[in-house]
Design a protein around this motif. Structure first.
Motif, PDB file in Angstrom:
ATOM      1  N   ARG A 142      -0.798  -7.737   9.677  1.00 45.81           N
ATOM      2  CA  ARG A 142       0.381  -7.725   9.219  1.00 45.81           C
ATOM      3  C   ARG A 142       0.544  -8.604   8.081  1.00 45.81           C
ATOM      4  O   ARG A 142       1.443  -8.537   7.314  1.00 45.81           O
ATOM      5  N   ILE A 168       0.319  -6.589   4.742  1.00 43.73           N
ATOM      6  CA  ILE A 168       1.533  -5.928   4.396  1.00 43.73           C
ATOM      7  C   ILE A 168       2.658  -6.979   4.029  1.00 43.73           C
ATOM      8  O   ILE A 168       3.303  -6.846   3.266  1.00 43.73           O
ATOM      9  N   ASP A 169       2.584  -7.993   4.742  1.00 43.58           N
ATOM     10  CA  ASP A 169       3.663  -9.060   4.463  1.00 43.58           C
ATOM     11  C   ASP A 169       3.591  -9.610   2.614  1.00 43.58           C
ATOM     12  O   ASP A 169       4.443  -9.541   2.144  1.00 43.58           O
ATOM     13  N   ARG A 183      10.120  -2.701   5.435  1.00 41.31           N
ATOM     14  CA  ARG A 183       9.641  -3.460   6.671  1.00 41.31           C
ATOM     15  C   ARG A 183       9.948  -2.582   8.072  1.00 41.31           C
ATOM     16  O   ARG A 183       9.071  -2.783   9.044  1.00 41.31           O
ATOM     17  N   THR A 189       6.787  -0.626   8.942  1.00 44.74           N
ATOM     18  CA  THR A 189       5.695  -1.515   8.589  1.00 44.74           C
ATOM     19  C   THR A 189       4.478  -0.739   9.329  1.00 44.74           C
ATOM     20  O   THR A 189       4.215  -0.403  10.258  1.00 44.74           O
ATOM     21  N   ASP A 235       1.148  -0.130  11.125  1.00 44.73           N
ATOM     22  CA  ASP A 235       0.283  -1.018  12.120  1.00 44.73           C
ATOM     23  C   ASP A 235      -0.637  -0.099  12.758  1.00 44.73           C
ATOM     24  O   ASP A 235      -0.597   0.806  13.578  1.00 44.73           O
TER      25      ASP A 235
END
Length: 321
Positions: free
Chosen positions: A132, A135-136, A157, A160, A162
């Motif tokens: 995470r 990706i942030d 977002r 996203t 995962d």
């Protein structure tokens, strides 16, 4: 004491299937102590010892460590508690093994070199929090912490990527490709421009010029072709592409020849970024989302079809032949 209730080590071995050496080890370690000894000094065990050994063997075969088994035998833990803990531990082991299997299948399928194999292994071992954060960092690096388009950020977002705990080989390959893509500075610039336009509901270039009606028709026709598995370079695609080329030529007052096809392909490429489209496709795969044909952008399929030489030549013949 009734000696008929006592068993020698040899008898315990026969009844439990454990070797004499193993029973002696458990006896010496105090896990299953002898009840008494014979006049000749041989160890003798009662029915409780036999039952303890049978339970010990069962738990060991289920993978429970000796320290936990000792606590069960000493009634400090129940069998249920140990079983639950062991099952949880095995769940983790199974996920790790499945992940390794997926990585190995991707490596084998792609013929990966040592460097790619190490990279793939490292990226798939990242924790959920680390994934995470990666990706942030991409979102912040793409749109900036300040002055970002809130709608564009929210759109990215909301989807996203995962990677699941038990990914398929396809998801592993998509995740590795996705990580490489989001780390590219040029891609971040292209993503910012495209996502901002998409979030604002703006169509780009040729879509505005061709008009909503023609573009809606194009999306429907191409979506149906994709759903039907029609190869953009195959003979089945030619009539559909011919029809669309003539419709676009009429809209732009152009001749539907080879030059126009190439012009049309270039305009679609300018309006849509193939890397950004690839990003969204990879997100779908990583997240395990169903790829709905009507959500697939028409331009990649159409561009390939427009540049198919065989199809291009067919437009130079009289229409309908």
């Amino acid at each position: 004491m009734d000696v008929t209730t006592l068993y020698s080590i040899g008898e315990l071995s026969r009844r439990t299937g454990l070797s004499v050496k193993t029973i002696r080890f458990y006896s010496d370690s105090g896990v299953v102590a002898p009840t008494t000894r014979s006049p000749a000094g041989y160890r003798l065990y009662d029915l409780d010892a036999l039952l303890r050994l049978e339970l010990l063997r069962t738990l060991r075969e289920l993978g429970v460590d000796l320290a936990a088994i000792r606590r069960v035998l000493d009634r400090e833990l129940s069998v249920a508690e140990v079983a639950a803990a062991q099952a949880d531990a095995m769940d983790v082991q199974i996920r790790v093994l499945r992940l390794r299997r997926s990585v190995l299948r991707v490596v084998a399928g792609r013929g990966s070199d040592p460097e790619e194999t190490k990279l793939m292994h490292r990226l798939t071992r990242l924790s959920g929090e680390e994934r995470r954060r990666l990706i942030d960092d991409f979102v912040v690096g793409t749109f900036g912490a300040v002055d970002a388009d809130p709608a564009a950020v929210a759109m990215v977002r909301a989807a996203t990527p995962d990677l699941p705990e038990d990914p398929s080989s396809e998801q592993v390959a998509a995740w590795v490709e996705l990580v490489e893509l989001v780390g590219d500075g040029e891609f971040r610039t292209r993503m910012r421009r495209t996502a901002t336009a998409q979030a604002a509901g703006r169509t780009l270039g040729i879509e505005n010029e061709a008009g909503e009606e023609l573009m809606d028709l194009t999306r429907r026709e191409v979506a149906e072709a994709v759903e039907s598995g029609i190869d953009p370079l195959g003979d089945r695609a030619a009539p559909l592409v011919d029809d669309l080329v003539h419709r676009f030529a009429e809209a732009f007052a152009r001749t539907p020849d080879t030059e126009f096809r190439e012009w049309l392909a270039q305009r679609f490429e300018e309006a849509h970024d193939p890397q950004v489209d690839r990003y969204w496709r990879l997100v779908w795969i990583v997240n395990g989302w169903q790829v709905l044909p009507h959500l697939i952008p028409p331009h990649p399929w159409l561009i390939r079809a427009l540049r198919n030489d065989r199809a291009a030549r067919s437009t130079t013949a009289p229409h309908g032949h």
